[in-house]
Enzyme design. Structure first.
Site, short mmCIF file in Angstrom:
data_model
loop_
_atom_site.label_atom_id
_atom_site.label_comp_id
_atom_site.label_asym_id
_atom_site.label_seq_id
_atom_site.Cartn_x
_atom_site.Cartn_y
_atom_site.Cartn_z
N ARG A 225 0.91 -1.11 0.01
CA ARG A 225 -0.02 -0.18 0.04
C ARG A 225 0.82 1.25 -0.02
O ARG A 225 1.85 1.22 0.58
CB ARG A 225 -0.79 0.01 1.26
CG ARG A 225 -2.32 -0.75 1.09
CD ARG A 225 -3.22 -0.36 0.05
NE ARG A 225 -4.51 -1.15 -0.19
CZ ARG A 225 -4.53 -1.95 -0.96
NH1 ARG A 225 -3.42 -2.61 -1.77
NH2 ARG A 225 -5.80 -2.65 -0.81
N HIS A 273 -1.21 -0.11 -9.92
CA HIS A 273 -2.07 -1.07 -9.02
C HIS A 273 -2.65 -2.12 -9.63
O HIS A 273 -3.66 -2.67 -9.58
CB HIS A 273 -3.22 -0.17 -8.25
CG HIS A 273 -3.47 -0.91 -6.90
ND1 HIS A 273 -3.97 -0.28 -6.01
CD2 HIS A 273 -3.82 -2.27 -6.64
CE1 HIS A 273 -4.37 -0.97 -4.84
NE2 HIS A 273 -4.20 -2.24 -5.37
#
Ligand code: NAP
Length: 310
Positions: A225, A273
């Protein structure tokens, strides 16, 4: 009795998941109806992604669990209206995808692919690459994804170490834990992989002080993250050569803003991502089997610890 399973995610997710979920319910012998709308009192389970309009869970008085479509639950775990069990996604398809993404990028660094494949000055520069057993890869986060990645790298003969919150014993992997173990773990991070969740405790795990603990010229992969890294500190470490190169899949703000310095930095690779999406067919089976467990009165798999935040 027919169970009502509310699907609360985006329209695109509905398109991708509805058929796989219905099939998985049938295969698990669940008499369940998958719906996108139902009176809250009737809802037994909620399959959920934070892209859903549903943010207030308080009307769902009879719901037994929320099953997240995502592995990272930072956008739901702090929702005070959610008072029933929250289950994070552990999906064999997603795990395989993460293993493939990490292995691919580790091999790019390990084999020095950039200097051979991207060679605009046509330089005949001969380097002998170390063998995998001469290369240390450290994984911060030894959960379902970090452990799978570590096991695969170990099978490929890399020297693998890892760091977690609690102590762990993993075959062939040197393990460290807790804040006291971080420094020793980082010292083994010739190639460092971040697979921690985004919690109050893990924010800025990589900062000026901790980046300085890495071996000089380390490589960083972040498929975890964005908030795990203090961006300005990473840029400084890249500029000084403390970190040779970083491949970043996740960011504090996504999509990564066009004016963010990561885009232009010569030693940063940005991926959007994409490391490990949840896969509809394999994840639907996990959701169905967890609902079946709940209906048999068995404990759910992959429950989120709300206090820890993951
Ligand atoms: N880029 C992508 O496409 C993508 C896809 C899927 C997931 N992800 C990210 O990957 C993360 C990891 O997924 P996962 O399923 O492997 O999670 P997980 O099973 O919950 O594992 C998390 C790991 O982090 C460790 N940890 C948590 N807080 C810590 C702390 N304060 N200090 C040290 N270690 C700590 C845990 O330690 P313990 O083992 O002691 O609990 C555990 O080993 C997700 O949260 C998500 O953010 C990204």
């Amino acid at each position: 009795m027919t169970l009502t399973v509310l699907f609360a995610a985006s329209n695109e997710d509905w398109h991708n998941y509805s058929r796989a979920l219905n099939k998985a319910f049938t295969e698990a012998d669940l008499n369940a109806e998958l719906v996108t709308n139902a009176p809250p009192d009737d809802v037994d389970y909620i399959v959920y992604a934070p892209t859903s309009a549903l943010q207030d869970f308080s009307p769902y008085k009879n719901t037994k669990a929320v099953l997240s479509l995502w592995a990272g639950v930072e956008r739901i775990v702090t929702n005070d209206t959610l008072t029933f069990p929250l289950i994070k996604m552990v999906d064999p398809g997603m795990t395989q995808s993460m293993v493939e993404w990490v292995v691919g990028h580790v091999m790019r660094y390990h084999l020095g692919m950039d200097s051979h494949i991207v060679n605009p000055r046509r330089k005949w520069e001969w380097h002998s690459n170390p063998l995998a057993q001469e290369r240390q890869v450290c994984i911060l986060g030894l959960g379902s994804l970090g452990t799978a990645v570590g096991n695969q790298l170990r099978r490929m003969n890399f020297r693998v170490s890892g760091w977690s919150r609690s102590a762990k014993k993993l075959d062939g992997i040197e393990t460290f834990h807790g804040s006291d173990g971080l420094c020793d773990a980082l010292a083994t991070g010739e190639i460092l992989v971040l697979l921690l969740p985004d919690t109050a405790e893990t924010e800025n795990t990589l900062n000026r002080q901790t980046l300085a603990q890495l071996p000089k010229g380390a490589f960083i992969l972040n498929p975890g993250r964005g908030p795990l890294i203090e961006d300005a500190a990473l840029i400084e470490a890249l500029d000084s050569g403390q970190v040779a190169h970083a491949t970043l899949d996740v960011f504090s703000t996504e999509p990564l803003p066009q004016d963010h310095p990561f885009w232009a930095h010569p030693n940063v690779t940005v991926t959007p991502h994409i490391a490990a999406a949840t896969r509809p067919v394999t994840s639907a089976k996990e959701i169905a089997s967890n609902i079946a467990r709940g209906e048999k009165g068995e404990p759910f798999f992959n429950l989120v610890d709300r206090a820890r935040g993951y």
